[in-house]
Design an enzyme around this catalytic site. Structure first.
Site, mmCIF file in Angstrom:
data_model
loop_
_atom_site.group_PDB
_atom_site.id
_atom_site.type_symbol
_atom_site.label_atom_id
_atom_site.label_comp_id
_atom_site.label_asym_id
_atom_site.label_seq_id
_atom_site.Cartn_x
_atom_site.Cartn_y
_atom_site.Cartn_z
ATOM 1 N N CYS A 312 0.786 -1.242 0.000
ATOM 2 C CA CYS A 312 0.000 0.000 0.000
ATOM 3 C C CYS A 312 0.821 1.297 0.000
ATOM 4 C CB CYS A 312 -1.029 0.010 1.114
ATOM 5 S SG CYS A 312 -0.359 -0.198 2.762
ATOM 6 N N ARG A 342 9.941 -10.298 -0.013
ATOM 7 C CA ARG A 342 10.579 -10.157 1.298
ATOM 8 C C ARG A 342 11.685 -11.176 1.424
ATOM 9 N NH1 ARG A 342 5.514 -8.851 5.419
ATOM 10 N NH2 ARG A 342 4.731 -7.200 4.070
ATOM 11 N N GLU A 344 13.116 -13.554 3.364
ATOM 12 C CA GLU A 344 12.613 -14.234 4.559
ATOM 13 C C GLU A 344 13.689 -15.023 5.292
ATOM 14 O OE1 GLU A 344 9.869 -14.144 6.204
ATOM 15 O OE2 GLU A 344 8.326 -13.320 4.883
ATOM 16 N N ARG A 353 5.436 -19.581 3.057
ATOM 17 C CA ARG A 353 6.443 -18.655 3.596
ATOM 18 C C ARG A 353 7.513 -18.490 2.525
ATOM 19 N NH1 ARG A 353 5.327 -17.350 8.574
ATOM 20 N NH2 ARG A 353 4.334 -19.253 9.281
ATOM 21 N N GLU A 361 -4.295 -6.154 -2.276
ATOM 22 C CA GLU A 361 -4.210 -5.169 -1.203
ATOM 23 C C GLU A 361 -5.396 -4.221 -1.318
ATOM 24 O OE1 GLU A 361 -1.993 -4.946 1.302
ATOM 25 O OE2 GLU A 361 -1.965 -2.832 1.905
ATOM 26 N N ASP A 428 -5.041 -9.830 12.638
ATOM 27 C CA ASP A 428 -4.541 -10.906 11.782
ATOM 28 C C ASP A 428 -5.573 -12.009 11.701
ATOM 29 O OD1 ASP A 428 -2.114 -9.943 11.010
ATOM 30 O OD2 ASP A 428 -0.922 -11.161 12.398
ATOM 31 N N GLU A 441 -0.944 -17.131 9.490
ATOM 32 C CA GLU A 441 -1.568 -15.828 9.214
ATOM 33 C C GLU A 441 -1.779 -15.749 7.708
ATOM 34 O OE1 GLU A 441 0.994 -12.420 9.808
ATOM 35 O OE2 GLU A 441 -0.342 -11.427 8.374
ATOM 36 N N ASN A 444 -4.788 -9.823 6.746
ATOM 37 C CA ASN A 444 -4.987 -8.918 7.870
ATOM 38 C C ASN A 444 -5.913 -7.772 7.493
ATOM 39 O OD1 ASN A 444 -3.395 -7.030 6.435
ATOM 40 N ND2 ASN A 444 -1.538 -7.697 7.462
ATOM 41 N N CYS A 470 -6.032 -0.620 5.642
ATOM 42 C CA CYS A 470 -5.688 -1.499 4.533
ATOM 43 C C CYS A 470 -5.845 -2.937 4.965
ATOM 44 C CB CYS A 470 -4.269 -1.239 4.031
ATOM 45 S SG CYS A 470 -2.979 -1.756 5.157
ATOM 46 N N ARG A 477 -1.210 -17.767 0.810
ATOM 47 C CA ARG A 477 -1.630 -18.137 2.162
ATOM 48 C C ARG A 477 -3.049 -18.709 2.155
ATOM 49 N NH1 ARG A 477 1.658 -15.371 6.247
ATOM 50 N NH2 ARG A 477 3.767 -15.630 5.465
HETATM 51 N N1 SER Z 1 0.220 -3.369 4.029
HETATM 52 C C1 SER Z 1 -0.093 -4.398 4.966
HETATM 53 C C2 SER Z 1 1.061 -5.308 5.241
HETATM 54 O O1 SER Z 1 2.089 -5.185 4.636
HETATM 55 C C3 SER Z 1 -1.287 -5.179 4.503
HETATM 56 O O2 SER Z 1 -1.014 -5.874 3.338
HETATM 57 O O3 SER Z 1 0.935 -6.169 6.054
HETATM 58 ZN ZN ZN Z 2 -1.350 -2.074 3.519
#
Ligand code: SER
Ligand code: ZN
Length: 511
Positions: A312, A342, A344, A353, A361, A428, A441, A444, A470, A477
């Site tokens: 976001c 990411r 990880e 993961r 989003e 979450d 998770e 969220n 957001c 997931r």
């Molecule tokens: N921006 C939030 C996050 O990174 C929701 O996606 O967790």
């Molecule tokens: Zn977000």
């Protein structure tokens, strides 16, 4: 914490300071110590806490000042207040202020220092020593650093680290909100392993990255359809496309610049796009079959930022600096235009993961009431989907707000996250994974308060406070959660879901 500051500064003038100017300086120093530096200081403040000029000396064309303070009118503020007065005063003697030199800057903090406290290692901190209840730092700063309030920020940073060390080892905040209870389970295995066995996914060549075959993609698209039909359309969200390369400018405003570094996929640019500059790099590969990474490293600029991390933040420059008309609020949008990345490290497992993932989003903003109301309606819609359509075994919990976690901030009693009665924070949604007897998770919902509108300077016509929220829906997931509970055989899937997904399509046959 009891903090003292010491500053030795030199004000350089255009010519030698004459003896006849001394009484004027003496007067000004007295005036500063008794009046100027006390402006804005609470009446009952301890005298020793207030900044003062403890000594001064005229040496050639320099006026040397020795300042000390506690917490009020800190030495650097005192210096700049004094500058404003001394310049016109010595101007009468035809002296112009040329340069401010910072000769020495010391900070002494007294209090309790938890074990394991890491004193910041910054170029500004020339020396530091921690002994018992006293931390002494000698700073290396320019006048511009002082104007930029670097000393105050260093003190705040140390205080944050003290707090963080004090909370060290304490698990992230987690408060159960809702639990679906047990649902029929038809599968006990690890869904990724079974997907690999059936050829639905294969490892890609980068770490934590998968190539999703037609069957896995069918699942993603089916979940997307459900999200569109049950959540996004009825709640009136409109699609946008957010950039997926995030420059530092965005992360400076979103707060990610405070702490996301260990997990970023960094992005660099070539120093030039001149083919001649790169020719030998290609030739090296032609001759050796290897990519000449060490040499490439020397020929790139940046990193200029990183790959999409939270999805976001990249939206906000679209409305940065704007005032939003009342009638376009609450604004409701979503993005599903690309991957998030990411690093990880050790955590990668299966499709759930990973270093590269797909997420829808959802983002909304408006007044605080509008923002909270949408979060509530979203939650209701999610409950319906997980209960009535996917028939999942799931729960949800209030956790440390994602933006605090991603900034590397810790949640304390006084930080406005959960538990303080405010609606700001993250919920979450977790699904049970029978194969590992753990919870995953999988999405969220967050109310982010005014964090983003204030970071990107967005206002509302009515003058009401602007809030945003957001919600990230992780497709890997959702798939992992659904398959872990329902298995890969479509006859065990809830009928309406099986219909949307369709018969898993076998495209490839390997000999
Ligand atoms: N921006 C939030 C996050 O990174 C929701 O996606 O967790
Ligand atoms: Zn977000």
């Amino acid at each position: 914490m009891y903090t003292r500051f010491g500053l030795k500064a030199g004000l350089q003038f255009s010519a030698e300071i004459p003896d006849e100017a001394r009484p004027a300086v003496e007067n000004l120093v007295r005036e500063a110590n008794t009046v100027l530096f006390r402006k804005g200081v609470p009446k009952d403040a301890d005298e020793r806490e207030v900044g003062r000029i403890a000594g001064w000396q005229a040496e050639g064309n320099r006026l040397l000042l020795d300042l000390e303070s506690g917490t009020y009118t800190r030495v650097h503020d005192a210096l700049f207040r004094f500058r404003k007065q001394i310049a016109p005063t010595l101007g009468k003697f035809r002296l112009g202020l040329r340069v401010i030199e910072v000769l020495d800057y010391t900070v002494e903090m007294k209090g309790e220092f938890p074990e394991g406290l890491r004193i910041p290692a910054l170029p500004f901190i020339k020396e530091s020593s921690l002994a018992g209840d006293t931390l002494r730092m000698r700073l290396d700063l320019t006048a511009a650093d002082l104007e930029n309030k670097v000393p105050d920020r260093i003190v705040r940073l140390v205080e944050e680290k003290i707090q963080a060390a004090g909370y060290g080892g304490k698990a992230e905040h987690w408060d159960l909100v809702f639990e679906s209870g047990k649902k029929p389970r038809t599968f006990e295995g690890d869904p990724t392993e079974e997907m690999i066995r059936r050829g639905w996914v294969r490892h890609a060549l980068s770490r934590g990255q998968w190539i999703h075959g037609p069957q896995s993609t069918q699942l993603f698209r089916a979940f997307e359809k459900i999200v569109m039909k049950e959540i996004i359309e009825p709640l009136g969200f409109t699609e946008m496309i957010f950039p997926k390369l995030v420059p530092w400018e965005v992360w400076k405003k979103s707060g990610h610049a405070k702490g996301v570094y260990p997990e970023i996929y960094y992005v660099c640019t070539p120093k030039t796009r001149d083919p001649a500059y790169w020719e030998d790099i290609g030739d090296y590969f032609k001759v050796t079959g290897e990519v000449w990474v060490d040499e490439i490293r020397k020929r790139i600029d940046g990193p200029i930022g990183g790959l999409c991390y939270a999805q976001c933040p990249s939206f906000w420059p679209f409305i940065q600096g704007e005032t939003l008309a009342n009638d376009c609020l609450p604004a409701r949008i979503f993005d599903r235009s690309g991957t998030s990345h990411r690093y990880e490290s050790g955590g990668i497992h299966g499709i759930e993961r990973v270093d590269e993932f797909h997420r829808i989003e959802i983002l909304w903003l408006g007044t605080p009431e509008q923002t909270v109301e949408i979060a509530d309606r979203l939650h209701e819609a999610y409950v319906r989907v997980f209960e009535d359509i996917l028939e999942l075994e799931w729960r949800c919990a209030r956790v440390t707000p994602w933006f605090m976690a991603q900034e590397g901030m810790i949640e304390t009693e006084d930080s406005c996250g959960c538990g303080c009665g405010s609606r700001i924070g993250t919920t979450d949604y977790e699904a049970y994974l029978p194969y590992s007897e753990s919870w995953l998770e999988f999405q969220n919902v967050s109310i982010n308060g005014d964090k983003y509108p204030s970071g990107f300077n967005v206002k509302i016509q009515s003058g009401a406070e602007c809030w945003s929220g957001c919600s990230g829906i992780g497709l890997e997931r959702w798939t992992a959660a659904f398959l872990a509970q329902k298995g890969l055989d479509c006859e065990n899937w809830p009928e309406c879901v099986a219909e949307i997904i369709g018969e898993p399509k076998e495209l490839f046959r390997f000999l």
